[in-house]
Motif scaffolding. Sequence first.
Motif, PDB file in Angstrom:
ATOM      1  N   UNK A 190       0.837  -1.200   0.000  1.00  0.00           N
ATOM      2  CA  UNK A 190       0.000   0.000   0.000  1.00  0.00           C
ATOM      3  C   UNK A 190       0.871   1.249   0.000  1.00  0.00           C
ATOM      4  N   UNK A 191       2.077   1.139   0.585  1.00  0.00           N
ATOM      5  CA  UNK A 191       3.056   2.227   0.572  1.00  0.00           C
ATOM      6  C   UNK A 191       4.419   1.643   0.931  1.00  0.00           C
ATOM      7  N   UNK A 192       5.450   2.468   0.959  1.00  0.00           N
ATOM      8  CA  UNK A 192       6.823   1.978   1.035  1.00  0.00           C
ATOM      9  C   UNK A 192       7.354   1.788   2.453  1.00  0.00           C
TER      10      UNK A 192
ATOM     11  N   UNK B 103      11.658 -11.841   1.759  1.00  0.00           N
ATOM     12  CA  UNK B 103      11.593 -13.131   2.438  1.00  0.00           C
ATOM     13  C   UNK B 103      10.488 -13.998   1.858  1.00  0.00           C
ATOM     14  N   UNK B 104       9.311 -13.443   1.686  1.00  0.00           N
ATOM     15  CA  UNK B 104       8.190 -14.237   1.178  1.00  0.00           C
ATOM     16  C   UNK B 104       8.413 -14.617  -0.292  1.00  0.00           C
ATOM     17  N   UNK B 105       9.098 -13.763  -1.035  1.00  0.00           N
ATOM     18  CA  UNK B 105       9.447 -14.131  -2.412  1.00  0.00           C
ATOM     19  C   UNK B 105      10.415 -15.315  -2.400  1.00  0.00           C
ATOM     20  N   UNK B 106      11.448 -15.240  -1.543  1.00  0.00           N
ATOM     21  CA  UNK B 106      12.456 -16.302  -1.486  1.00  0.00           C
ATOM     22  C   UNK B 106      11.871 -17.635  -1.007  1.00  0.00           C
ATOM     23  N   UNK B 107      11.018 -17.600  -0.019  1.00  0.00           N
ATOM     24  CA  UNK B 107      10.502 -18.822   0.603  1.00  0.00           C
ATOM     25  C   UNK B 107       9.296 -19.389  -0.144  1.00  0.00           C
ATOM     26  N   UNK B 108       8.408 -18.507  -0.605  1.00  0.00           N
ATOM     27  CA  UNK B 108       7.140 -18.944  -1.191  1.00  0.00           C
ATOM     28  C   UNK B 108       7.074 -18.788  -2.710  1.00  0.00           C
ATOM     29  N   UNK B 109       8.023 -18.061  -3.305  1.00  0.00           N
ATOM     30  CA  UNK B 109       7.939 -17.771  -4.731  1.00  0.00           C
ATOM     31  C   UNK B 109       6.893 -16.710  -5.055  1.00  0.00           C
ATOM     32  N   UNK B 110       6.531 -15.931  -4.067  1.00  0.00           N
ATOM     33  CA  UNK B 110       5.498 -14.901  -4.183  1.00  0.00           C
ATOM     34  C   UNK B 110       5.991 -13.746  -5.057  1.00  0.00           C
ATOM     35  N   UNK B 111       5.111 -13.252  -5.935  1.00  0.00           N
ATOM     36  CA  UNK B 111       5.436 -12.059  -6.725  1.00  0.00           C
ATOM     37  C   UNK B 111       5.193 -10.804  -5.893  1.00  0.00           C
ATOM     38  N   UNK B 112       6.041  -9.797  -6.090  1.00  0.00           N
ATOM     39  CA  UNK B 112       5.880  -8.498  -5.446  1.00  0.00           C
ATOM     40  C   UNK B 112       5.202  -7.550  -6.428  1.00  0.00           C
ATOM     41  N   UNK B 113       4.069  -7.015  -6.019  1.00  0.00           N
ATOM     42  CA  UNK B 113       3.337  -6.037  -6.815  1.00  0.00           C
ATOM     43  C   UNK B 113       3.352  -4.712  -6.062  1.00  0.00           C
ATOM     44  N   UNK B 114       3.422  -3.612  -6.809  1.00  0.00           N
ATOM     45  CA  UNK B 114       3.440  -2.300  -6.157  1.00  0.00           C
ATOM     46  C   UNK B 114       2.740  -1.267  -7.029  1.00  0.00           C
ATOM     47  N   UNK B 115       2.060  -0.320  -6.391  1.00  0.00           N
ATOM     48  CA  UNK B 115       1.457   0.786  -7.134  1.00  0.00           C
ATOM     49  C   UNK B 115       2.528   1.578  -7.878  1.00  0.00           C
ATOM     50  N   UNK B 116       2.118   2.235  -8.944  1.00  0.00           N
ATOM     51  CA  UNK B 116       3.064   2.964  -9.795  1.00  0.00           C
ATOM     52  C   UNK B 116       3.855   4.031  -9.042  1.00  0.00           C
ATOM     53  N   UNK B 117       3.306   4.599  -7.970  1.00  0.00           N
ATOM     54  CA  UNK B 117       4.039   5.625  -7.228  1.00  0.00           C
ATOM     55  C   UNK B 117       4.918   5.040  -6.116  1.00  0.00           C
TER      56      UNK B 117
ATOM     57  N   UNK C  28      -4.564   6.728  -5.950  1.00  0.00           N
ATOM     58  CA  UNK C  28      -3.565   7.475  -5.173  1.00  0.00           C
ATOM     59  C   UNK C  28      -4.170   7.871  -3.824  1.00  0.00           C
ATOM     60  N   UNK C  29      -3.382   7.730  -2.765  1.00  0.00           N
ATOM     61  CA  UNK C  29      -3.886   8.065  -1.432  1.00  0.00           C
ATOM     62  C   UNK C  29      -2.811   8.795  -0.627  1.00  0.00           C
ATOM     63  N   UNK C  30      -2.491  10.033  -1.032  1.00  0.00           N
ATOM     64  CA  UNK C  30      -1.514  10.778  -0.227  1.00  0.00           C
ATOM     65  C   UNK C  30      -2.151  11.145   1.106  1.00  0.00           C
ATOM     66  N   UNK C  31      -1.326  11.285   2.103  1.00  0.00           N
ATOM     67  CA  UNK C  31      -1.818  11.628   3.436  1.00  0.00           C
ATOM     68  C   UNK C  31      -0.860  11.073   4.464  1.00  0.00           C
ATOM     69  N   UNK C  32      -0.970   9.787   4.725  1.00  0.00           N
ATOM     70  CA  UNK C  32      -0.024   9.129   5.634  1.00  0.00           C
ATOM     71  C   UNK C  32       1.394   9.320   5.111  1.00  0.00           C
ATOM     72  N   UNK C  33       1.537   9.172   3.802  1.00  0.00           N
ATOM     73  CA  UNK C  33       2.748   9.525   3.081  1.00  0.00           C
ATOM     74  C   UNK C  33       2.310   9.908   1.667  1.00  0.00           C
ATOM     75  N   UNK C  34       3.091  10.713   1.005  1.00  0.00           N
ATOM     76  CA  UNK C  34       2.747  11.126  -0.358  1.00  0.00           C
ATOM     77  C   UNK C  34       2.689   9.922  -1.298  1.00  0.00           C
TER      78      UNK C  34
ATOM     79  N   UNK D 129       1.597   6.596  -1.569  1.00  0.00           N
ATOM     80  CA  UNK D 129       0.736   5.544  -1.039  1.00  0.00           C
ATOM     81  C   UNK D 129      -0.442   5.338  -1.973  1.00  0.00           C
ATOM     82  N   UNK D 130      -1.104   4.193  -1.793  1.00  0.00           N
ATOM     83  CA  UNK D 130      -2.257   3.869  -2.617  1.00  0.00           C
ATOM     84  C   UNK D 130      -3.320   3.189  -1.768  1.00  0.00           C
ATOM     85  N   UNK D 131      -4.557   3.398  -2.150  1.00  0.00           N
ATOM     86  CA  UNK D 131      -5.676   2.646  -1.597  1.00  0.00           C
ATOM     87  C   UNK D 131      -6.012   1.549  -2.596  1.00  0.00           C
ATOM     88  N   UNK D 132      -6.295   0.367  -2.097  1.00  0.00           N
ATOM     89  CA  UNK D 132      -6.637  -0.763  -2.947  1.00  0.00           C
ATOM     90  C   UNK D 132      -8.113  -1.077  -2.733  1.00  0.00           C
ATOM     91  N   UNK D 133      -8.892  -0.886  -3.791  1.00  0.00           N
ATOM     92  CA  UNK D 133     -10.332  -1.126  -3.750  1.00  0.00           C
ATOM     93  C   UNK D 133     -10.623  -2.508  -4.319  1.00  0.00           C
TER      94      UNK D 133
END
Length: 173
Positions: A81-83, A93-107, A151-157, A159-163
């Motif tokens: 949701x943010x950095x 860790x979860x990528x290494x152990x589980x093979x999980x993909x990391x997804x992130x908002x464009x910002x 986009x969900x600036x506030x807590x930090x510039x 950040x993203x909200x996931x609907x």
Amino acid sequence: DMHARPWAPVTPHLLRNRAAFANSYALVSESGAALLIDFGYDVTTGLVPRTEREARRALLWPLDALRRDHGVDRVEAVVATHYHDDHVAGFDLIRDVEGTEVWAPENVAPILAEPSRFDLPCLWFEPIAVDRVLPFGTPVRWQEYELRLHPLPGHTLYAAAIELEVDGRRVLA
């Protein structure tokens, strides 16, 4: 008990991780897959006594509970949701152990990939490679769910909200 059952249902297919320091959720598919929303470090259980760098470690035991209690057989993706470090510390860790993909908002993706380029508080210490950059306003399909990022600036510039809609309820993470 949080240690015995770290995942509390928000709905039958959306679970909140009560053991994480930061808010973290699991979206569970009928297929047995899970998508995590944030996966940071664990300090609320008392198992991690300090917040210095060497103590900021994600723990994998909540994943065992997902398998045991919620029929999850794989964690396919984790979305930031943010950095901030308490939300992303477990991504590699979860990528290494589980093979999980990391997804992130464009910002958020550029900050995860190259934290040394940014003068921001609460950065994770090492770069986190992003497997999929999620654009704002465009639906993103995962299993039977559709995610839409805003986009969900506030807590930090940065950040993203996931609907999403899960179990007949509209949710914003």
